[in-house]
Design an enzyme around this catalytic site. Sequence first.
Site, PDB file in Angstrom:
ATOM      1  N   GLN A  51       0.839  -1.195   0.000  1.00 33.73           N
ATOM      2  CA  GLN A  51       0.000   0.000   0.000  1.00 33.73           C
ATOM      3  C   GLN A  51       0.875   1.246   0.000  1.00 33.73           C
ATOM      4  O   GLN A  51       1.750   1.403   0.845  1.00 33.73           O
ATOM      5  CB  GLN A  51      -0.897  -0.016   1.241  1.00 33.73           C
ATOM      6  CG  GLN A  51      -1.433   1.323   1.702  1.00 33.73           C
ATOM      7  CD  GLN A  51      -2.505   1.878   0.795  1.00 33.73           C
ATOM      8  OE1 GLN A  51      -2.205   2.671  -0.076  1.00 33.73           O
ATOM      9  NE2 GLN A  51      -3.741   1.448   0.986  1.00 33.73           N
ATOM     10  N   GLU A  95      -8.124   1.034   2.829  1.00 34.22           N
ATOM     11  CA  GLU A  95      -7.560   0.612   4.122  1.00 34.22           C
ATOM     12  C   GLU A  95      -7.992   1.538   5.257  1.00 34.22           C
ATOM     13  O   GLU A  95      -8.188   1.098   6.389  1.00 34.22           O
ATOM     14  CB  GLU A  95      -6.031   0.547   4.053  1.00 34.22           C
ATOM     15  CG  GLU A  95      -5.410   0.039   5.350  1.00 34.22           C
ATOM     16  CD  GLU A  95      -3.909  -0.187   5.265  1.00 34.22           C
ATOM     17  OE1 GLU A  95      -3.249  -0.193   6.324  1.00 34.22           O
ATOM     18  OE2 GLU A  95      -3.389  -0.360   4.132  1.00 34.22           O
ATOM     19  N   ARG A  96      -8.158   2.841   4.961  1.00 33.82           N
ATOM     20  CA  ARG A  96      -8.565   3.774   6.022  1.00 33.82           C
ATOM     21  C   ARG A  96      -9.957   3.425   6.532  1.00 33.82           C
ATOM     22  O   ARG A  96     -10.220   3.475   7.735  1.00 33.82           O
ATOM     23  CB  ARG A  96      -8.523   5.207   5.465  1.00 33.82           C
ATOM     24  CG  ARG A  96      -8.481   6.280   6.556  1.00 33.82           C
ATOM     25  CD  ARG A  96      -8.003   7.610   5.984  1.00 33.82           C
ATOM     26  NE  ARG A  96      -8.955   8.148   5.028  1.00 33.82           N
ATOM     27  CZ  ARG A  96      -9.883   9.059   5.325  1.00 33.82           C
ATOM     28  NH1 ARG A  96      -9.968   9.524   6.570  1.00 33.82           N
ATOM     29  NH2 ARG A  96     -10.705   9.509   4.426  1.00 33.82           N
ATOM     30  N   GLU A 128      -6.645   5.482  -6.626  1.00 30.93           N
ATOM     31  CA  GLU A 128      -7.710   5.751  -5.665  1.00 30.93           C
ATOM     32  C   GLU A 128      -7.282   6.824  -4.674  1.00 30.93           C
ATOM     33  O   GLU A 128      -8.038   7.744  -4.365  1.00 30.93           O
ATOM     34  CB  GLU A 128      -8.080   4.455  -4.935  1.00 30.93           C
ATOM     35  CG  GLU A 128      -9.448   4.467  -4.273  1.00 30.93           C
ATOM     36  CD  GLU A 128      -9.365   4.770  -2.782  1.00 30.93           C
ATOM     37  OE1 GLU A 128     -10.428   4.926  -2.157  1.00 30.93           O
ATOM     38  OE2 GLU A 128      -8.252   4.865  -2.256  1.00 30.93           O
TER      39      GLU A 128
END
Length: 299
Positions: A51, A95-96, A128
């Site tokens: 990431q 992920e957040r 993104e």
Amino acid sequence: MADKKEQRRGLGRGLSALMADVETQPRPQENAPVRPDRLVPIERVVPNPDQPRRTFTEAQLHELAESIRTKGIIQPLIVRQNPRDPEQFEIVAGERRWRAAQIVQLHEIPVLVRDFDDTEVLEVAIIENIQRADLNAIEEAAGYRQLMFKFGHTQEKLAEALGKSRSHIANLMRLLNLPDTVQDMVVKGDLSAGHARTLVTAPNPESLARTIVEKGLSVRAAEKLVKDSSAPERPKPQPSGSFKVEKDADTRALEGDLSAALSMKVSIDHKPGQEAGKLTISYESLEQLDALCALLSTG
């Protein structure tokens, strides 16, 4: 050899297909929920180790968690089957939201499942984040560097595929040549990317960065500070009787451009008044050396 060719075959299935997946996510100001493929237990979802986003502010996470507590997760996470464990899903984008969902102790989260390879996973994650301005300049530059050195893409291909100018990508990647302390200032928001760009060719970027932050200088004032600090002094005789020649601005700029393109430190020593000179490339790991050899062998 087959694996290397597969890695360097281009930007996955094409940007249009990847952008379509990202665009299924509503903008932050849009409240209409997107229909997920499925709901999955949150413990079966794991983060992507590649990431590009590395900084998660606690205050922002808790703000998002409160929104999820009252409204739920409006934007499903994009995931793929975890290549290391088929019983799990690996996050491609979101992920957040996954971290915030854990704060409010959700048991299930909505996901969109996609069949992405490693190249496409990284590219979608970068797209993104960039579209939502979620990455700081250092994280964005590091993402571009991953695409170039891990998957063999050029700055030109990235610029064309991601809708960015080549100069934007090159200027960001030059920031990765700054000392870690200066990069940390950018990550923390103490120093803007514009300020940091003025320091790329400076001989003493750390001390200048501290001065810029302490005095709250504008970018224009920072440029003047760097220019004044880089002004060549009268050459002093060396013990051997030779003179130390300061590099001109064009040479330093060329060093910066080459360093950004290679993500390695490049030094140019050009003999005044002559055609000859020396170009030195310094690598920090065997992986970088392999990437350089591959780049030179393919032209």
